[in-house]
Design an enzyme around this catalytic site. Structure first.
Site, PDB file in Angstrom:
ATOM      1  N   HIS A  50       0.835  -1.194   0.000  1.00 31.98           N
ATOM      2  CA  HIS A  50       0.000   0.000   0.000  1.00 31.98           C
ATOM      3  C   HIS A  50       0.876   1.252   0.000  1.00 31.98           C
ATOM      4  O   HIS A  50       2.101   1.169   0.124  1.00 31.98           O
ATOM      5  CB  HIS A  50      -0.931  -0.016   1.213  1.00 31.98           C
ATOM      6  CG  HIS A  50      -2.018  -1.045   1.104  1.00 31.98           C
ATOM      7  ND1 HIS A  50      -3.053  -1.149   2.011  1.00 31.98           N
ATOM      8  CD2 HIS A  50      -2.247  -2.008   0.175  1.00 31.98           C
ATOM      9  CE1 HIS A  50      -3.862  -2.131   1.656  1.00 31.98           C
ATOM     10  NE2 HIS A  50      -3.396  -2.670   0.551  1.00 31.98           N
ATOM     11  N   GLU A  52       1.416   3.653   2.143  1.00 26.72           N
ATOM     12  CA  GLU A  52       2.221   3.930   3.337  1.00 26.72           C
ATOM     13  C   GLU A  52       3.495   3.082   3.359  1.00 26.72           C
ATOM     14  O   GLU A  52       4.576   3.567   3.718  1.00 26.72           O
ATOM     15  CB  GLU A  52       1.392   3.649   4.598  1.00 26.72           C
ATOM     16  CG  GLU A  52       0.143   4.500   4.722  1.00 26.72           C
ATOM     17  CD  GLU A  52      -1.098   3.874   4.081  1.00 26.72           C
ATOM     18  OE1 GLU A  52      -2.208   4.187   4.537  1.00 26.72           O
ATOM     19  OE2 GLU A  52      -0.944   3.078   3.131  1.00 26.72           O
ATOM     20  N   CYS A  79      -5.456   1.334   6.258  1.00 23.04           N
ATOM     21  CA  CYS A  79      -6.260   0.137   6.468  1.00 23.04           C
ATOM     22  C   CYS A  79      -6.054  -0.406   7.880  1.00 23.04           C
ATOM     23  O   CYS A  79      -4.989  -0.267   8.477  1.00 23.04           O
ATOM     24  CB  CYS A  79      -5.942  -0.921   5.419  1.00 23.04           C
ATOM     25  SG  CYS A  79      -4.223  -1.449   5.376  1.00 23.04           S
ATOM     26  N   CYS A  88      -1.867  -1.234   7.535  1.00 21.71           N
ATOM     27  CA  CYS A  88      -0.904  -0.135   7.460  1.00 21.71           C
ATOM     28  C   CYS A  88      -0.884   0.676   8.756  1.00 21.71           C
ATOM     29  O   CYS A  88       0.136   1.287   9.091  1.00 21.71           O
ATOM     30  CB  CYS A  88      -1.233   0.767   6.282  1.00 21.71           C
ATOM     31  SG  CYS A  88      -0.892  -0.011   4.680  1.00 21.71           S
TER      32      CYS A  88
END
Length: 349
Positions: A50, A52, A79, A88
């Site tokens: 993702h 991040e 998330c 994350c």
């Protein structure tokens, strides 16, 4: 002011996710230390890291030691749950990032404000931005799939100056060469293009990419009773086509498939949307004709409309459907006026 600058960078990064992130949201993240960006990333493809994670992975070794003194800007709430990747929010906590700036809370039940609360409980200074309009636009497909339980539906319509979309029983070309390139760019972004029986018969379209690089979308044609000639391009070439029909014995050639539905059912369009979603089609461009577009408008099954008003005058023909929404943006392409309209129930003339 600086916050707006870093959020804009998040939005620009998120856009790079394009069609490959679906059905996940497009998300961008930026890590800042004393007004210097030391890391940034975006969600590139479903199943991969993702935004991040990619932002943290991009931080050079010389800056690793100051991550715990930095601020992370994210276009969407991190998330909170295990999916194809770990949460994350836990990663942000693990790295002891003290300040988290979020443009928009995740609207899904699994996440909504849960990550924000978890960050606060672990001592993070968390704020939500008031820059939510662009952040929300970035997740419009994500919302359609996960909240509305259907693909994102985009209507594309080209009309004459006197508001005709075409003429009965004959093909009419309205776009100029430059808007034609623009429409192929739109095709490169969508998963599938949907047309009705009459459009497929009269225009005999290819519906693929020729004037823009990328992957051609899947073609979807409605052919309730088998009227479309089998030597027409959509049924005879080697590119994938999905035929939506009421006939379970509909004969198909190479690279063609079918979805059998009851066209007379009141919820036909809903059933069609569900069937396409089950085929992992998350973004559909509805190219017409007028009757098909009107049917989606009548059921309020659309999210965005691309309306191209050309300089042509037809004097008579098939009237363009009336689409009401809010104007997101507009541009002039070599004399053709392009309006992008969002469906939020506000009237646009």
């Amino acid at each position: 002011m600086q916050d707006k600058l870093y959020f804009q960078r998040c939005f620009d990064l998120a856009e790079l996710g394009s069609r490959h992130a679906r059905p996940n949201p497009r998300v961008g993240a930026v890590i800042v230390y004393k007004d210097k960006i030391i890391g940034e990333g975006y969600h590139k493809i479903r199943g991969s890291h993702h935004a991040e994670v990619n932002a943290l992975n991009s931080v050079k070794e010389e800056y690793i030691g100051i991550i715990n003194q930095s601020t992370i800007y994210i276009s969407l709430e991190p998330c909170h749950h295990h999916g194809m990747t770990p949460p994350c929010v836990d990663l942000i906590i693990k790295w002891n990032i003290p300040r988290v700036r979020i443009a928009l809370p995740d609207p899904t039940e699994k996440v909504y404000f849960k990550s924000i609360e978890k960050l606060k409980e672990n001592g993070c200074d968390v704020t939500l931005s008031d820059i939510s309009k662009e952040a929300k636009y970035l997740i419009n497909e994500f919302e359609a799939v996960h909240l509305k339980k259907r693909p994102f539906l985009q209507i594309k319509m080209v009309k004459s100056t006197d508001n005709y979309i075409g003429q009965k029983d004959r093909q009419v070309h309205l776009s100029n060469p430059y808007t034609n390139v623009y429409t192929h760019k739109l095709r490169a972004y969508t998963d599938a293009i949907l047309v009705g029986t009459n459009t497929a018969i009269i225009d005999n379209p290819r519906l693929n990419l020729r004037n823009y690089p990328g992957k051609s979308p899947i073609r979807i044609v409605l052919d309730r009773s088998g009227k479309l000639p089998h030597d027409h391009i959509l049924l005879s070439d080697k590119d994938p086509t999905i035929v939506v029909t009421q006939n379970p014995d509909y004969p198909l050639l190479q690279n063609k498939s079918k979805v059998v539905l009851d066209f007379g059912h009141d919820e036909f369009l809903d059933h069609l949307c569900t069937a396409l979603l089950n085929l992992n089609i998350y973004h559909v461009m509805i190219e017409g004709g007028a009757a098909l577009i009107k049917s989606f408008i009548k059921k309020d099954l659309w999210d965005e409309a691309i309306i191209i008003k050309t300089n042509h005058i037809l004097n008579q023909g098939i009237k363009a459907p009336n689409i009401k929404g809010s104007l997101k943006s507009q541009m002039n392409i070599a004399g053709d006026q392009v309006h992008i309209i969002n469906n939020n129930k506000m009237c646009i003339d």
